[in-house]
Design a protein around this motif. Structure first.
Motif, PDB file in Angstrom:
ATOM      1  N   MET A 438       0.853  -1.186   0.000  1.00 37.79           N
ATOM      2  CA  MET A 438       0.000   0.000   0.000  1.00 37.79           C
ATOM      3  C   MET A 438       0.887   1.233   0.000  1.00 37.79           C
ATOM      4  SD  MET A 438      -2.977   1.399   2.602  1.00 37.79           S
ATOM      5  CE  MET A 438      -1.848   1.958   3.885  1.00 37.79           C
ATOM      6  N   ILE A 439       0.785   2.027  -1.048  1.00 38.39           N
ATOM      7  CA  ILE A 439       1.507   3.295  -1.113  1.00 38.39           C
ATOM      8  C   ILE A 439       0.690   4.338  -0.366  1.00 38.39           C
ATOM      9  CG2 ILE A 439       2.314   5.118  -2.647  1.00 38.39           C
ATOM     10  CD1 ILE A 439       2.755   2.975  -4.781  1.00 38.39           C
ATOM     11  N   ALA A 440       1.337   5.051   0.562  1.00 35.98           N
ATOM     12  CA  ALA A 440       0.659   6.051   1.378  1.00 35.98           C
ATOM     13  C   ALA A 440       1.298   7.417   1.157  1.00 35.98           C
ATOM     14  CB  ALA A 440       0.735   5.668   2.858  1.00 35.98           C
ATOM     15  N   ARG A 441       0.453   8.420   0.899  1.00 34.82           N
ATOM     16  CA  ARG A 441       0.903   9.799   0.738  1.00 34.82           C
ATOM     17  C   ARG A 441       0.438  10.631   1.930  1.00 34.82           C
ATOM     18  NH1 ARG A 441       4.486  11.017  -3.579  1.00 34.82           N
ATOM     19  NH2 ARG A 441       3.916   9.779  -5.400  1.00 34.82           N
ATOM     20  N   PRO A 442       1.189  11.677   2.304  1.00 37.13           N
ATOM     21  CA  PRO A 442       0.770  12.531   3.426  1.00 37.13           C
ATOM     22  C   PRO A 442      -0.573  13.206   3.204  1.00 37.13           C
ATOM     23  CG  PRO A 442       3.092  12.892   2.911  1.00 37.13           C
ATOM     24  CD  PRO A 442       2.537  12.028   1.815  1.00 37.13           C
ATOM     25  N   ASP A 443      -0.981  13.418   1.951  1.00 37.59           N
ATOM     26  CA  ASP A 443      -2.257  14.086   1.686  1.00 37.59           C
ATOM     27  C   ASP A 443      -3.450  13.149   1.823  1.00 37.59           C
ATOM     28  OD1 ASP A 443      -2.572  12.710  -0.913  1.00 37.59           O
ATOM     29  OD2 ASP A 443      -0.943  14.017  -1.562  1.00 37.59           O
ATOM     30  N   GLY A 444      -3.207  11.887   2.204  1.00 34.90           N
ATOM     31  CA  GLY A 444      -4.297  10.941   2.411  1.00 34.90           C
ATOM     32  C   GLY A 444      -4.495   9.956   1.281  1.00 34.90           C
ATOM     33  N   ALA A 445      -3.823  10.140   0.166  1.00 33.75           N
ATOM     34  CA  ALA A 445      -3.967   9.203  -0.954  1.00 33.75           C
ATOM     35  C   ALA A 445      -3.377   7.851  -0.578  1.00 33.75           C
ATOM     36  CB  ALA A 445      -3.279   9.755  -2.198  1.00 33.75           C
ATOM     37  N   ARG A 446      -4.048   6.794  -1.018  1.00 30.43           N
ATOM     38  CA  ARG A 446      -3.594   5.429  -0.769  1.00 30.43           C
ATOM     39  C   ARG A 446      -3.785   4.612  -2.047  1.00 30.43           C
ATOM     40  NH1 ARG A 446      -2.171   7.998   2.924  1.00 30.43           N
ATOM     41  NH2 ARG A 446      -2.432   7.617   5.173  1.00 30.43           N
ATOM     42  N   THR A 447      -2.775   3.796  -2.387  1.00 24.15           N
ATOM     43  CA  THR A 447      -2.895   2.861  -3.499  1.00 24.15           C
ATOM     44  C   THR A 447      -2.603   1.469  -2.982  1.00 24.15           C
ATOM     45  OG1 THR A 447      -2.279   4.480  -5.192  1.00 24.15           O
ATOM     46  CG2 THR A 447      -2.036   2.161  -5.760  1.00 24.15           C
ATOM     47  N   LEU A 448      -3.604   0.615  -3.016  1.00 22.34           N
ATOM     48  CA  LEU A 448      -3.466  -0.765  -2.542  1.00 22.34           C
ATOM     49  C   LEU A 448      -3.331  -1.689  -3.738  1.00 22.34           C
ATOM     50  CD1 LEU A 448      -5.582   0.847  -0.491  1.00 22.34           C
ATOM     51  CD2 LEU A 448      -5.618  -1.395   0.612  1.00 22.34           C
ATOM     52  N   GLU A 459      -8.167   8.402  -3.702  1.00 22.58           N
ATOM     53  CA  GLU A 459      -7.818   9.817  -3.711  1.00 22.58           C
ATOM     54  C   GLU A 459      -8.944  10.560  -2.999  1.00 22.58           C
ATOM     55  OE1 GLU A 459      -5.235  11.427  -4.549  1.00 22.58           O
ATOM     56  OE2 GLU A 459      -4.087  10.273  -6.025  1.00 22.58           O
ATOM     57  N   PRO A 460      -8.719  11.039  -1.774  1.00 26.18           N
ATOM     58  CA  PRO A 460      -9.801  11.721  -1.041  1.00 26.18           C
ATOM     59  C   PRO A 460     -10.417  12.876  -1.808  1.00 26.18           C
ATOM     60  CG  PRO A 460      -7.964  11.244   0.423  1.00 26.18           C
ATOM     61  CD  PRO A 460      -7.499  10.916  -0.965  1.00 26.18           C
ATOM     62  N   THR A 461      -9.653  13.491  -2.694  1.00 27.53           N
ATOM     63  CA  THR A 461     -10.185  14.624  -3.460  1.00 27.53           C
ATOM     64  C   THR A 461     -11.133  14.187  -4.571  1.00 27.53           C
ATOM     65  OG1 THR A 461      -8.206  14.522  -4.858  1.00 27.53           O
ATOM     66  CG2 THR A 461      -8.186  16.095  -3.025  1.00 27.53           C
ATOM     67  N   LEU A 462     -11.150  12.892  -4.896  1.00 23.99           N
ATOM     68  CA  LEU A 462     -11.942  12.427  -6.033  1.00 23.99           C
ATOM     69  C   LEU A 462     -13.170  11.617  -5.629  1.00 23.99           C
ATOM     70  CD1 LEU A 462      -9.200  11.366  -8.617  1.00 23.99           C
ATOM     71  CD2 LEU A 462     -10.344  13.567  -8.358  1.00 23.99           C
ATOM     72  N   ALA A 488       5.545  13.857   0.280  1.00 22.00           N
ATOM     73  CA  ALA A 488       4.431  14.699  -0.151  1.00 22.00           C
ATOM     74  C   ALA A 488       4.551  15.062  -1.622  1.00 22.00           C
ATOM     75  CB  ALA A 488       4.370  15.962   0.707  1.00 22.00           C
ATOM     76  N   ARG A 489       3.412  15.172  -2.263  1.00 19.73           N
ATOM     77  CA  ARG A 489       3.373  15.583  -3.656  1.00 19.73           C
ATOM     78  C   ARG A 489       3.271  17.101  -3.764  1.00 19.73           C
ATOM     79  NH1 ARG A 489      -1.496  11.845  -5.895  1.00 19.73           N
ATOM     80  NH2 ARG A 489      -2.416  12.440  -3.883  1.00 19.73           N
ATOM     81  N   ASP A 490       3.694  17.604  -4.909  1.00 20.39           N
ATOM     82  CA  ASP A 490       3.427  19.006  -5.224  1.00 20.39           C
ATOM     83  C   ASP A 490       1.914  19.186  -5.238  1.00 20.39           C
ATOM     84  OD1 ASP A 490       2.839  21.391  -6.763  1.00 20.39           O
ATOM     85  OD2 ASP A 490       4.932  21.383  -7.371  1.00 20.39           O
TER      86      ASP A 490
END
Length: 587
Positions: A438-448, A459-462, A488-490
Motif C-alpha cells: 500500500m503506497i501512502a501519501r501525506p495528503d491521504g492518498a492510498r494505493t493498494l 484519492e480523497p479529493t476524487l 508529499a506531492r506538489d
C-alpha cells in the motif's frame, strides 16, 4: 583448495572445465586466448523480493560497485529475476582486484551512500523504457515473485540501512555463489571471503491466470506471446524454429513486420520462459495478429518441416565447434550449477541435439500453446482460442460507499475486509490480507495492490465522503510490512475532479436556451392576449368617460370604477414581461 562438489554434476565436466572452491565459493575455469573474463554469480534476484522491498537486490549491486568509481576496466553488474552477476574483463591482476573489491564491499557496504544510490535507481527507472513485454509477467504471476519485473522498485523510497545490510549478509554468501573464470588456473591473490550461508532455491512460481491460453490487450504496434515450458534441448531448438517461422511468415512473405523473433530463457531449475515477438504498423496490426496466431497454430498442429529442424539444429551445433568452446560455455555451466539444473558435457549436448525430432518440437509447441499468454493491440484474441485474462475481481467487498466526483458511474467501497472500486465493467478489489503493498501519501492518498496484481487508488479529493477517519481505518487494516510511505506531492499534482467536458457543457447550455426559448414564446403569447384585453378595456373606459362627461348628470363613480379595473391588467403585463426575460436567460 579442492572443493567437495561431488553430486553437483561437475564431475561429468572434468574433461571440459576445471573446478575447485575459492574460500568456499564454487569456481569453474577453462582457458581462453586473450583477456581474462570472470563472473561472480549469486542466487538472488528480483523474484526473491516483495513489492515493498522491490529493488533491494539492485541497490546492493549499486552499492557494491560504487567504490570502483570511474575506471578503464570493463566491468558491470546485473540483477535479473533469479540471480545477480558481477562481470569483469581485463588482465589477471585487474580481474583479481575487481573480484576482491566486490567481495570487500559486500562484507561492508558503503551505506553512507544509501540515499544517493536510492535516488540514482529512481532516476534510472524513470528513464528506462518498459518494453513491449514489460507487463506480461504481472498478468501471469501477479505482483509477487517473477511478476515483480513489471513493478516499480518501491523499496528505493523506504529501505533502511539495516534491511539492506541484512539482505547482503544472508543472500550474498559464499554458499549462495558460483565463480567462473576464463583461465587455466585460479589466479593468485583472490580474496573472496564472504559470510557463510545456504544455497537458496529459486522462488516457487505464483499464478494470476485462472485459465490458459489467455490474452491481454497491449499497446499498439506490438504482438507478444510467452509461455512457461520445461527446460529441455527440444524447447531451446523450438524457440529458434518459432523465431525463424515468424520472420519468414510475417516479414519475408507477408511484409507485415520488421522484427519477428523468439527467445528461450531459463527461469529456474526446471522451467524456462519462451517469448515470441512481432512489431506492426497500426494499419497492419490485424494482419500481424492473424499471421502470428496462424504460425503458432501451424507449429502446434505439427506442420513443421524437417528442414526447419535441421537449420535450427545446425545453428546450435556450431556453438560447440568454436575455438575455446569450453570457456564460452562457462557462464551457462555456472548458472546451471547455481540453479541446480543438470549439467551436460558438450558431447551430451550434441547427442541431445541430434536426437531432437519433429515430434519433439510438436510436443513443445503444444505445451507452449496450452500455457500461452498472448498480448495483442486493440482487441481480444478469443476468436483464436485465447481466453481474455481477468480485468475485474470476482467479488466486490462491502463497506461504506463513496461516489466518484469525476464519474457518477464509479463508486469506492471501503470495508472491513478490503476496498473495492465499483465500475460499470465490474469490481476491482484488494483484500487487506492479500495486499502486496500500500503506497501512502501525506495528503491521504492510498494505493493498494493485491498479490493478484489488481490495484485500487483512494484519492480523497476524487471521492465523496472519504474522511481522515476512513483513511485511518484502511491504515489500521493493512499489515505494517506492506506499507510504503512516499513523500508529499506538489499540490498541483494532487488530482481534482475534472470540469464538465466542453461538449457536455455546450449541450446543457443549448438545453437551457431551448427551454428558455420555449417558455419565452409562451410568455409572449400571454402578453399579447393580456395586452389586447388591456387595450380593449381602455377603449371601453374612454367611451364611457366621453359619454358621461357629455351628459347633464355625470356619474363619476362609474368612470373611476372603469379605469380602476384597468390597473390589474397593466400590473400583470409588467410582471409577465419580467418572467419572459428570466425564461430567456435560462434561470
Amino acid at each position: 583448495m579442492t572443493a567437495d562438489l561431488h553430486g553437483s554434476g561437475l564431475d561429468a565436466l572434468s574433461d571440459v572445465v576445471s573446478h575447485t572452491a575459492t574460500q568456499g565459493v564454487p569456481t569453474l575455469y577453462a582457458p581462453r586466448a586473450g583477456a581474462v573474463t570472470a563472473g561472480l554469480l549469486f542466487r538472488v534476484g528480483r523474484a526473491d523480493e516483495t513489492l515493498p522491498t522491490a529493488g533491494i537486490t539492485h541497490l546492493v549491486e549499486h552499492l557494491t560497485l560504487h567504490r570502483l568509481g570511474v575506471s578503464d576496466l570493463h566491468y558491470n553488474g546485473a540483477t535479473s529475476m533469479a540471480y545477480t552477476q558481477f562481470h569483469v574483463t581485463g588482465d589477471e591482476d585487474e580481474v583479481v582486484e575487481y573480484l576482491n573489491s566486490v567481495c570487500a564491499a559486500l562484507r561492508d557496504l558503503p551505506l553512507d551512500r544509501l540515499e544517493t544510490e536510492k535516488e540514482i535507481l529512481r532516476t534510472e527507472a524513470a528513464g528506462r523504457g518498459g518494453g513491449p513485454n514489460s507487463q506480461l509477467p504481472l498478468w501471469r504471476y501477479g505482483a509477487q515473485g517473477y511478476g515483480l519485473s513489471s513493478c516499480n522498485e518501491l523499496g528505493t523510497w523506504t529501505l533502511t540501512a539495516d534491511q539492506v545490510r541484512q539482505w547482503a549478509e544472508t543472500r550474498f554468501t559464499r554458499d549462495n555463489a558460483v565463480l567462473w573464470i576464463t583461465s587455466d588456473h585460479t589466479p593468485d591473490g583472490l580474496d573472496l571471503n564472504l559470510p557463510a550461508g545456504t544455497r537458496i532455491s529459486a522462488p516457487a512460481p505464483t499464478s494470476a491466470l485462472p485459465v490458459t491460453p489467455a490474452c491481454v490487450r497491449g499497446d499498439d504496434g506490438h504482438v507478444v506471446f510467452n509461455a512457461v515450458v520445461r527446460r529441455s534441448t527440444a524447447a531451446a531448438v523450438f524457440a529458434d524454429v518459432l523465431g525463424r517461422a515468424l520472420y519468414r511468415d510475417l516479414r519475408q512473405e507477408g511484409g507485415y513486420s520488421y522484427a519477428a523473433e523468439a527467445d528461450y530463457s531459463p527461469r529456474d531449475t526446471d522451467f524456462a520462459t519462451l517469448t515470441a515477438y512481432a512489431d506492426a504498423l497500426p494499419q497492419k496490426q490485424d494482419a500481424v495478429v492473424g499471421g502470428f496466431v496462424d504460425t503458432l497454430a501451424r507449429l502446434r498442429a505439427g506442420r513443421i518441416e524437417q528442414a526447419e529442424l535441421d537449420s535450427a539444429r545446425a545453428k546450435a551445433l556450431k556453438a560447440y565447434d568454436t575455438p575455446d568452446h569450453a570457456a564460452a560455455l562457462l557462464p551457462s555451466f555456472a548458472l546451471s550449477l547455481l540453479l541446480g539444473h543438470r549439467l551436460l558435457t558438450p558431447e551430451q549436448s550434441r547427442a541431445e541435439l541430434h536426437a531432437v525430432t519433429v515430434a519433439d518440437l510438436r510436443e513443445v509447441a503444444r505445451e507452449a500453446w496450452a500455457d500461452g499468454l498472448l498480448q495483442v493491440p486493440g482487441r481480444d484474441a478469443d476468436w483464436a482460442g485465447f481466453t481474455p485474462a481477468p480485468q475485474y475481481s470476482q467479488v466486490a467487498l462491502t463497506g461504506t460507499r463513496h461516489q466518484s466526483l469525476a464519474d457518477e458511474r464509479v463508486t469506492l467501497s471501503i470495508g472491513t475486509e478490503g476496498v473495492s472500486l465499483l465500475t460499470p465493467g465490474g469490481p476491482v478489489s484488494v483484500r487487506y490480507d492479500a495486499c502486496a503493498a500500500m503506497i501512502a501519501r501525506p495528503d491521504g492518498a492510498r494505493t493498494l495492490t493485491g498479490h493478484d496484481g489488481f490495484s485500487v487508488t483512494i484519492e480523497p479529493t476524487l471521492f465523496r465522503g472519504v474522511t481522515p477517519e476512513r483513511i485511518a481505518a484502511v491504515d489500521a487494516a493493512v499489515p505494517a510490512e506492506a506499507v510504503v510511505r512516499l513523500p508529499a506531492r506538489d499540490p498541483e499534482r494532487i488530482p481534482q475532479p475534472s470540469e464538465p467536458e466542453p461538449e457536455l457543457e455546450s449541450e446543457r447550455a443549448r438545453q437551457r436556451r431551448g427551454q428558455g426559448g420555449t417558455a419565452g414564446r409562451g410568455w409572449t403569447a400571454a402578453l399579447w392576449l393580456l395586452g389586447l384585453l388591456a387595450v380593449a378595456w381602455a377603449m371601453l373606459g374612454t367611451a364611457v368617460t366621453v359619454d358621461e362627461t357629455g351628459s347633464a348628470h355625470t356619474d363619476g363613480a362609474r368612470i373611476f370604477l372603469i379605469w380602476f379595473l384597468e390597473l390589474p391588467l397593466l400590473w400583470n403585463i409588467r410582471a409577465m414581461r419580467q418572467r419572459r426575460a428570466r425564461a430567456r436567460a435560462g434561470t
